[in-house]
Design a protein around this motif. Sequence first.
Motif, PDB file in Angstrom:
ATOM      1  N   ALA A   9      33.839  32.760  32.166  1.00 11.08           N
ATOM      2  CA  ALA A   9      33.538  33.157  33.539  1.00 11.08           C
ATOM      3  C   ALA A   9      34.036  34.571  33.810  1.00 11.08           C
ATOM      4  CB  ALA A   9      34.181  32.178  34.518  1.00 11.08           C
ATOM      5  N   GLY A  10      33.176  35.361  34.447  1.00 14.99           N
ATOM      6  CA  GLY A  10      33.560  36.708  34.843  1.00 14.99           C
ATOM      7  C   GLY A  10      33.296  37.772  33.806  1.00 14.99           C
ATOM      8  N   THR A  11      32.978  37.375  32.554  1.00 19.18           N
ATOM      9  CA  THR A  11      32.663  38.384  31.546  1.00 19.18           C
ATOM     10  C   THR A  11      31.264  38.950  31.812  1.00 19.18           C
ATOM     11  OG1 THR A  11      31.782  36.707  30.029  1.00 19.18           O
ATOM     12  CG2 THR A  11      34.113  37.283  29.806  1.00 19.18           C
ATOM     13  N   TYR A  12      30.976  40.070  31.169  1.00 17.31           N
ATOM     14  CA  TYR A  12      29.696  40.749  31.420  1.00 17.31           C
ATOM     15  C   TYR A  12      28.510  39.853  31.097  1.00 17.31           C
ATOM     16  CZ  TYR A  12      26.154  44.440  31.356  1.00 17.31           C
ATOM     17  OH  TYR A  12      25.040  45.204  31.603  1.00 17.31           O
ATOM     18  N   LEU A  13      28.524  39.203  29.937  1.00 18.33           N
ATOM     19  CA  LEU A  13      27.400  38.344  29.568  1.00 18.33           C
ATOM     20  C   LEU A  13      27.242  37.176  30.536  1.00 18.33           C
ATOM     21  CD1 LEU A  13      27.577  38.214  25.659  1.00 18.33           C
ATOM     22  CD2 LEU A  13      25.782  39.233  27.072  1.00 18.33           C
ATOM     23  N   ASP A  14      28.346  36.677  31.064  1.00 18.05           N
ATOM     24  CA  ASP A  14      28.270  35.554  32.008  1.00 18.05           C
ATOM     25  C   ASP A  14      27.555  35.952  33.293  1.00 18.05           C
ATOM     26  OD1 ASP A  14      29.097  32.879  33.095  1.00 18.05           O
ATOM     27  OD2 ASP A  14      30.257  34.161  34.449  1.00 18.05           O
ATOM     28  N   THR A  15      27.675  37.212  33.687  1.00 17.76           N
ATOM     29  CA  THR A  15      27.098  37.647  34.968  1.00 17.76           C
ATOM     30  C   THR A  15      25.617  37.990  34.870  1.00 17.76           C
ATOM     31  OG1 THR A  15      27.687  39.975  34.594  1.00 17.76           O
ATOM     32  CG2 THR A  15      29.341  38.582  35.688  1.00 17.76           C
ATOM     33  N   LEU A  16      25.067  38.050  33.655  1.00 17.30           N
ATOM     34  CA  LEU A  16      23.678  38.468  33.486  1.00 17.30           C
ATOM     35  C   LEU A  16      22.706  37.307  33.667  1.00 17.30           C
ATOM     36  CD1 LEU A  16      23.963  40.782  30.329  1.00 17.30           C
ATOM     37  CD2 LEU A  16      24.032  41.443  32.744  1.00 17.30           C
ATOM     38  N   ALA A  17      21.497  37.637  34.112  1.00 13.69           N
ATOM     39  CA  ALA A  17      20.418  36.651  34.147  1.00 13.69           C
ATOM     40  C   ALA A  17      20.012  36.324  32.711  1.00 13.69           C
ATOM     41  CB  ALA A  17      19.231  37.210  34.919  1.00 13.69           C
ATOM     42  N   PRO A  18      19.457  35.125  32.471  1.00 10.78           N
ATOM     43  CA  PRO A  18      19.125  34.717  31.094  1.00 10.78           C
ATOM     44  C   PRO A  18      18.289  35.730  30.324  1.00 10.78           C
ATOM     45  CG  PRO A  18      18.961  32.831  32.555  1.00 10.78           C
ATOM     46  CD  PRO A  18      19.219  34.020  33.438  1.00 10.78           C
ATOM     47  N   ALA A  19      17.280  36.325  30.962  1.00  7.47           N
ATOM     48  CA  ALA A  19      16.424  37.276  30.253  1.00  7.47           C
ATOM     49  C   ALA A  19      17.196  38.520  29.833  1.00  7.47           C
ATOM     50  CB  ALA A  19      15.236  37.665  31.126  1.00  7.47           C
ATOM     51  N   GLY A  20      18.012  39.041  30.729  1.00 11.65           N
ATOM     52  CA  GLY A  20      18.819  40.214  30.410  1.00 11.65           C
ATOM     53  C   GLY A  20      19.859  39.916  29.356  1.00 11.65           C
ATOM     54  N   ARG A  21      20.433  38.728  29.425  1.00  9.60           N
ATOM     55  CA  ARG A  21      21.437  38.326  28.439  1.00  9.60           C
ATOM     56  C   ARG A  21      20.817  38.231  27.041  1.00  9.60           C
ATOM     57  NH1 ARG A  21      22.645  33.301  30.197  1.00  9.60           N
ATOM     58  NH2 ARG A  21      23.870  34.203  31.876  1.00  9.60           N
ATOM     59  N   ALA A  22      19.656  37.583  26.950  1.00  6.54           N
ATOM     60  CA  ALA A  22      18.988  37.427  25.660  1.00  6.54           C
ATOM     61  C   ALA A  22      18.600  38.782  25.068  1.00  6.54           C
ATOM     62  CB  ALA A  22      17.756  36.545  25.817  1.00  6.54           C
ATOM     63  N   GLY A 116      18.127  50.694  32.042  1.00  8.04           N
ATOM     64  CA  GLY A 116      16.980  51.119  32.827  1.00  8.04           C
ATOM     65  C   GLY A 116      15.933  50.025  32.978  1.00  8.04           C
ATOM     66  N   GLU A 117      15.792  49.193  31.952  1.00  4.97           N
ATOM     67  CA  GLU A 117      14.801  48.116  31.987  1.00  4.97           C
ATOM     68  C   GLU A 117      15.287  46.893  32.752  1.00  4.97           C
ATOM     69  OE1 GLU A 117      13.907  47.335  27.931  1.00  4.97           O
ATOM     70  OE2 GLU A 117      13.013  49.325  27.577  1.00  4.97           O
ATOM     71  N   PHE A 118      16.619  46.742  32.861  1.00  2.58           N
ATOM     72  CA  PHE A 118      17.201  45.576  33.537  1.00  2.58           C
ATOM     73  C   PHE A 118      18.179  46.056  34.621  1.00  2.58           C
ATOM     74  CE2 PHE A 118      15.770  43.978  29.491  1.00  2.58           C
ATOM     75  CZ  PHE A 118      15.269  42.715  29.786  1.00  2.58           C
ATOM     76  N   PRO A 119      17.661  46.378  35.798  1.00  2.00           N
ATOM     77  CA  PRO A 119      18.535  46.895  36.875  1.00  2.00           C
ATOM     78  C   PRO A 119      19.683  45.952  37.228  1.00  2.00           C
ATOM     79  CG  PRO A 119      16.207  47.198  37.426  1.00  2.00           C
ATOM     80  CD  PRO A 119      16.242  46.342  36.204  1.00  2.00           C
ATOM     81  N   ASP A 120      19.453  44.639  37.126  1.00  2.00           N
ATOM     82  CA  ASP A 120      20.532  43.701  37.432  1.00  2.00           C
ATOM     83  C   ASP A 120      21.688  43.863  36.455  1.00  2.00           C
ATOM     84  OD1 ASP A 120      19.068  42.764  39.515  1.00  2.00           O
ATOM     85  OD2 ASP A 120      18.508  40.853  38.583  1.00  2.00           O
ATOM     86  N   ALA A 121      21.377  44.173  35.188  1.00  2.00           N
ATOM     87  CA  ALA A 121      22.422  44.390  34.190  1.00  2.00           C
ATOM     88  C   ALA A 121      23.197  45.672  34.498  1.00  2.00           C
ATOM     89  CB  ALA A 121      21.809  44.458  32.796  1.00  2.00           C
ATOM     90  N   ASN A 122      22.485  46.673  35.003  1.00  2.00           N
ATOM     91  CA  ASN A 122      23.136  47.921  35.402  1.00  2.00           C
ATOM     92  C   ASN A 122      24.103  47.665  36.552  1.00  2.00           C
ATOM     93  OD1 ASN A 122      23.771  50.595  35.614  1.00  2.00           O
ATOM     94  ND2 ASN A 122      21.714  51.307  36.061  1.00  2.00           N
ATOM     95  N   LEU A 123      23.659  46.867  37.526  1.00  2.00           N
ATOM     96  CA  LEU A 123      24.521  46.534  38.658  1.00  2.00           C
ATOM     97  C   LEU A 123      25.725  45.712  38.201  1.00  2.00           C
ATOM     98  CD1 LEU A 123      25.042  46.526  41.692  1.00  2.00           C
ATOM     99  CD2 LEU A 123      23.540  44.533  41.878  1.00  2.00           C
ATOM    100  N   ALA A 124      25.502  44.789  37.273  1.00  2.00           N
ATOM    101  CA  ALA A 124      26.598  43.962  36.764  1.00  2.00           C
ATOM    102  C   ALA A 124      27.628  44.814  36.035  1.00  2.00           C
ATOM    103  CB  ALA A 124      26.055  42.879  35.840  1.00  2.00           C
ATOM    104  N   LEU A 125      27.159  45.832  35.309  1.00  2.00           N
ATOM    105  CA  LEU A 125      28.084  46.725  34.616  1.00  2.00           C
ATOM    106  C   LEU A 125      28.933  47.492  35.618  1.00  2.00           C
ATOM    107  CD1 LEU A 125      28.907  47.887  31.801  1.00  2.00           C
ATOM    108  CD2 LEU A 125      27.298  49.750  32.274  1.00  2.00           C
ATOM    109  N   THR A 126      28.297  47.964  36.687  1.00  2.00           N
ATOM    110  CA  THR A 126      29.029  48.688  37.725  1.00  2.00           C
ATOM    111  C   THR A 126      30.094  47.786  38.360  1.00  2.00           C
ATOM    112  OG1 THR A 126      27.106  50.068  38.212  1.00  2.00           O
ATOM    113  CG2 THR A 126      28.806  49.934  39.906  1.00  2.00           C
ATOM    114  N   ARG A 127      29.723  46.540  38.628  1.00  2.00           N
ATOM    115  CA  ARG A 127      30.686  45.598  39.210  1.00  2.00           C
ATOM    116  C   ARG A 127      31.850  45.342  38.267  1.00  2.00           C
ATOM    117  NH1 ARG A 127      26.113  41.411  41.469  1.00  2.00           N
ATOM    118  NH2 ARG A 127      25.796  42.388  43.524  1.00  2.00           N
ATOM    119  N   MET A 128      31.549  45.203  36.973  1.00  2.00           N
ATOM    120  CA  MET A 128      32.601  44.966  35.994  1.00  2.00           C
ATOM    121  C   MET A 128      33.592  46.129  35.961  1.00  2.00           C
ATOM    122  SD  MET A 128      32.245  44.361  31.882  1.00  2.00           S
ATOM    123  CE  MET A 128      32.125  46.130  31.562  1.00  2.00           C
ATOM    124  N   ILE A 129      33.053  47.344  35.974  1.00  2.00           N
ATOM    125  CA  ILE A 129      33.917  48.520  35.958  1.00  2.00           C
ATOM    126  C   ILE A 129      34.745  48.594  37.234  1.00  2.00           C
ATOM    127  CG2 ILE A 129      33.900  51.042  36.020  1.00  2.00           C
ATOM    128  CD1 ILE A 129      31.454  50.907  34.142  1.00  2.00           C
TER     129      ILE A 129
END
Length: 226
Positions: A9-22, A116-129
């Motif tokens: 819980a709380g790790t970067y991969l955990d916060t991603l949607a399934p498509a972005g994670r895969a 760039g292709e997965f904006p949600d992943a970009n947002l998740a990275l910003t939150r993690m930082i």
Amino acid sequence: MAVPSKWPAGTYLDTLAPAGRAELLGLGAPKTFRRGEVMMREGDGSDHVVLLLQALVKVTQALDNGRVALLNIKVGGDVVGEMAFLSGEPRSATVTACLDTRARVVPAAQFQRYLGEFPDANLALTRMIMNTLRWNQQRRVDFNGYPASVRLARVLDHLVEAYGRPGPGGVSLRLGLTQGELGSLVGVEEDTARRELRALRDRGVISMGYRAITVVDRAVLRGMAS
């Protein structure tokens, strides 16, 4: 309903949607780092990030007085090297494997395209930082305003929340940290860390083993941390 991920819980991969994670799990190349191996070195140039899969790593920084400060701990599901990736500057810290670690080394250009292709992943990275910076800021405030006992309780409570494993005797922290490294997280000398840990043990709040701590009474620990 979102399907829970297998990642902590709380790790970067955990916060991603399934498509972005895969998609992210397919980037880069697999690599194994042996226990004690330096994965990234402070001052080096940055041309990749490392996605941790099965891992426990420590993030350290050299101080002006010649000592080394332990800044953070990362586990499987986290990304390391993201600060230098975003800033384009040399790496600000050293990352060392505490255990044999499986990871994927992702070139910076590939990771940039992914974000760039997965904006949600970009947002998740910003939150993690931001969460990392917030925790570091809280520790700096604690260093200046609270005694070692309170700082230790807060760090232990944070580590238990993030990495603890519940068991019959309490919540176990098996991060492989020495008492000196734990003291570095708290901002005290090793002797002080050892003394405060013994005080918690004598109160029945924790039990200790070789590079392992079990929080026996979480309620008391939280009370000390508040």
